[in-house]
Write a protein that holds these residues in place. Structure first.
Motif, mmCIF file in Angstrom:
data_model
loop_
_atom_site.group_PDB
_atom_site.id
_atom_site.type_symbol
_atom_site.label_atom_id
_atom_site.label_comp_id
_atom_site.label_asym_id
_atom_site.label_seq_id
_atom_site.Cartn_x
_atom_site.Cartn_y
_atom_site.Cartn_z
ATOM 1 N N PRO A 1 107.640 97.332 -46.180
ATOM 2 C CA PRO A 1 108.485 97.238 -47.383
ATOM 3 C C PRO A 1 108.217 95.951 -48.155
ATOM 4 O O PRO A 1 107.901 94.913 -47.563
ATOM 5 C CB PRO A 1 109.918 97.214 -46.811
ATOM 6 N N ASN A 2 108.335 96.023 -49.469
ATOM 7 C CA ASN A 2 108.305 94.856 -50.340
ATOM 8 C C ASN A 2 106.990 94.082 -50.322
ATOM 9 O O ASN A 2 106.975 92.857 -50.347
ATOM 10 C CB ASN A 2 109.476 93.921 -49.992
ATOM 11 N N VAL A 3 105.869 94.811 -50.257
ATOM 12 C CA VAL A 3 104.565 94.143 -50.292
ATOM 13 C C VAL A 3 103.802 94.409 -51.594
ATOM 14 O O VAL A 3 102.703 93.915 -51.763
ATOM 15 C CB VAL A 3 103.679 94.524 -49.082
ATOM 16 N N THR B 1 114.095 93.206 -53.550
ATOM 17 C CA THR B 1 114.734 93.573 -52.290
ATOM 18 C C THR B 1 113.999 94.739 -51.661
ATOM 19 O O THR B 1 113.772 95.755 -52.327
ATOM 20 C CB THR B 1 116.207 93.973 -52.536
ATOM 21 N N PRO B 2 113.605 94.626 -50.390
ATOM 22 C CA PRO B 2 112.919 95.738 -49.725
ATOM 23 C C PRO B 2 113.790 96.992 -49.714
ATOM 24 O O PRO B 2 115.012 96.922 -49.659
ATOM 25 C CB PRO B 2 112.713 95.228 -48.293
ATOM 26 N N GLY B 3 113.147 98.153 -49.785
ATOM 27 C CA GLY B 3 113.849 99.421 -49.689
ATOM 28 C C GLY B 3 114.195 100.062 -51.015
ATOM 29 O O GLY B 3 114.941 101.034 -51.064
ATOM 30 N N LYS B 4 113.658 99.558 -52.119
ATOM 31 C CA LYS B 4 113.950 100.125 -53.446
ATOM 32 C C LYS B 4 113.406 101.554 -53.552
ATOM 33 O O LYS B 4 114.073 102.440 -54.055
ATOM 34 C CB LYS B 4 113.351 99.242 -54.538
ATOM 35 N N LYS C 1 112.941 104.971 -52.354
ATOM 36 C CA LYS C 1 113.658 105.776 -51.355
ATOM 37 C C LYS C 1 112.945 107.086 -51.031
ATOM 38 O O LYS C 1 113.222 107.713 -50.030
ATOM 39 C CB LYS C 1 115.069 106.100 -51.856
ATOM 40 N N HIS C 2 112.041 107.529 -51.917
ATOM 41 C CA HIS C 2 111.388 108.818 -51.712
ATOM 42 C C HIS C 2 109.956 108.758 -52.240
ATOM 43 O O HIS C 2 109.592 107.840 -52.968
ATOM 44 C CB HIS C 2 112.183 109.919 -52.425
ATOM 45 N N PHE C 3 109.172 109.759 -51.872
ATOM 46 C CA PHE C 3 107.801 109.850 -52.367
ATOM 47 C C PHE C 3 107.833 110.188 -53.853
ATOM 48 O O PHE C 3 108.646 110.994 -54.298
ATOM 49 C CB PHE C 3 107.026 110.937 -51.621
ATOM 50 N N GLN C 4 106.949 109.539 -54.602
ATOM 51 C CA GLN C 4 106.856 109.817 -56.022
ATOM 52 C C GLN C 4 105.384 109.928 -56.371
ATOM 53 O O GLN C 4 104.596 109.044 -56.037
ATOM 54 C CB GLN C 4 107.510 108.679 -56.815
ATOM 55 N N CYS D 1 105.033 105.497 -51.861
ATOM 56 C CA CYS D 1 105.778 105.845 -50.650
ATOM 57 C C CYS D 1 106.768 104.741 -50.298
ATOM 58 O O CYS D 1 106.521 103.576 -50.576
ATOM 59 C CB CYS D 1 104.816 106.002 -49.469
ATOM 60 N N PRO D 2 107.879 105.106 -49.653
ATOM 61 C CA PRO D 2 108.789 104.066 -49.158
ATOM 62 C C PRO D 2 108.071 103.186 -48.135
ATOM 63 O O PRO D 2 107.132 103.628 -47.478
ATOM 64 C CB PRO D 2 109.917 104.856 -48.493
ATOM 65 N N GLY D 3 108.521 101.946 -48.015
ATOM 66 C CA GLY D 3 107.926 101.042 -47.037
ATOM 67 C C GLY D 3 108.144 101.546 -45.622
ATOM 68 O O GLY D 3 109.177 102.130 -45.297
ATOM 69 N N LEU D 4 107.157 101.331 -44.805
ATOM 70 C CA LEU D 4 107.215 101.758 -43.414
ATOM 71 C C LEU D 4 107.066 100.562 -42.501
ATOM 72 O O LEU D 4 106.282 99.659 -42.781
ATOM 73 C CB LEU D 4 106.089 102.759 -43.117
#
Length: 139
Positions: free
Chosen positions: A9-11, A31-34, A36-39, A52-55
């Motif tokens: 997340p957040n990279v 902020t990490p986690g912005k 929320k879904h694949f786009q 993709c959301p951060g993993l």
């Protein structure tokens, strides 16, 4: 062809997609986690970009302290500070800590029954002393 950007997340995955597309097509946040879904977004007639959301890959991250220090978890949501500070004390040489924060860290040397290493209590005590607050809460 679909190209997906995956990672912690957040990279900068969303920011990279915006830069490639030349305009703000996906939202970004400090902020990490912005995300929320694949786009998916068309890049060319033959290439689609996938944001993709951060993993967090558990085999590479061992503790919550690792994730805080590596910027995976936001520091403002941190509830326990001793483990991340201890990790920093293990990773960063004493001279660098002292120079960066303009402090003196007192360490109990091996010949005096200590380890000769900086521990979180040593670092935070030095920081508190230098900032004028000698009250370091100890768990």
């Amino acid at each position: 062809m679909t190209v997906g950007l995956v990672g912690y997340p957040n990279v900068g995955k969303s920011s990279t997609i915006n830069a490639l597309l030349g305009s703000k097509k996906v939202s970004v946040s400090a902020t990490p986690g912005k995300t929320k879904h694949f786009q998916t977004l068309p890049f060319t007639s033959k290439v689609t970009l996938c944001d993709c959301p951060g993993l967090v890959f558990p085999q590479f991250v061992h503790t919550e302290a690792d994730m805080v220090c590596d910027g995976v978890l936001p520091i403002d949501q941190m509830r326990e500070y001793t483990a991340p500070v201890e990790l920093i004390c293990r990773r960063v040489p004493r001279e660098v800590l002292e120079g960066t924060y303009a402090i003196r860290v007192e360490v109990k040397e091996i010949e005096d029954g200590g380890t000769g290493m900086v521990h979180w209590e040593d670092f935070l005590s030095g920081y508190a002393s230098e900032s004028g607050s000698d009250n370091v809460s100890r768990p």
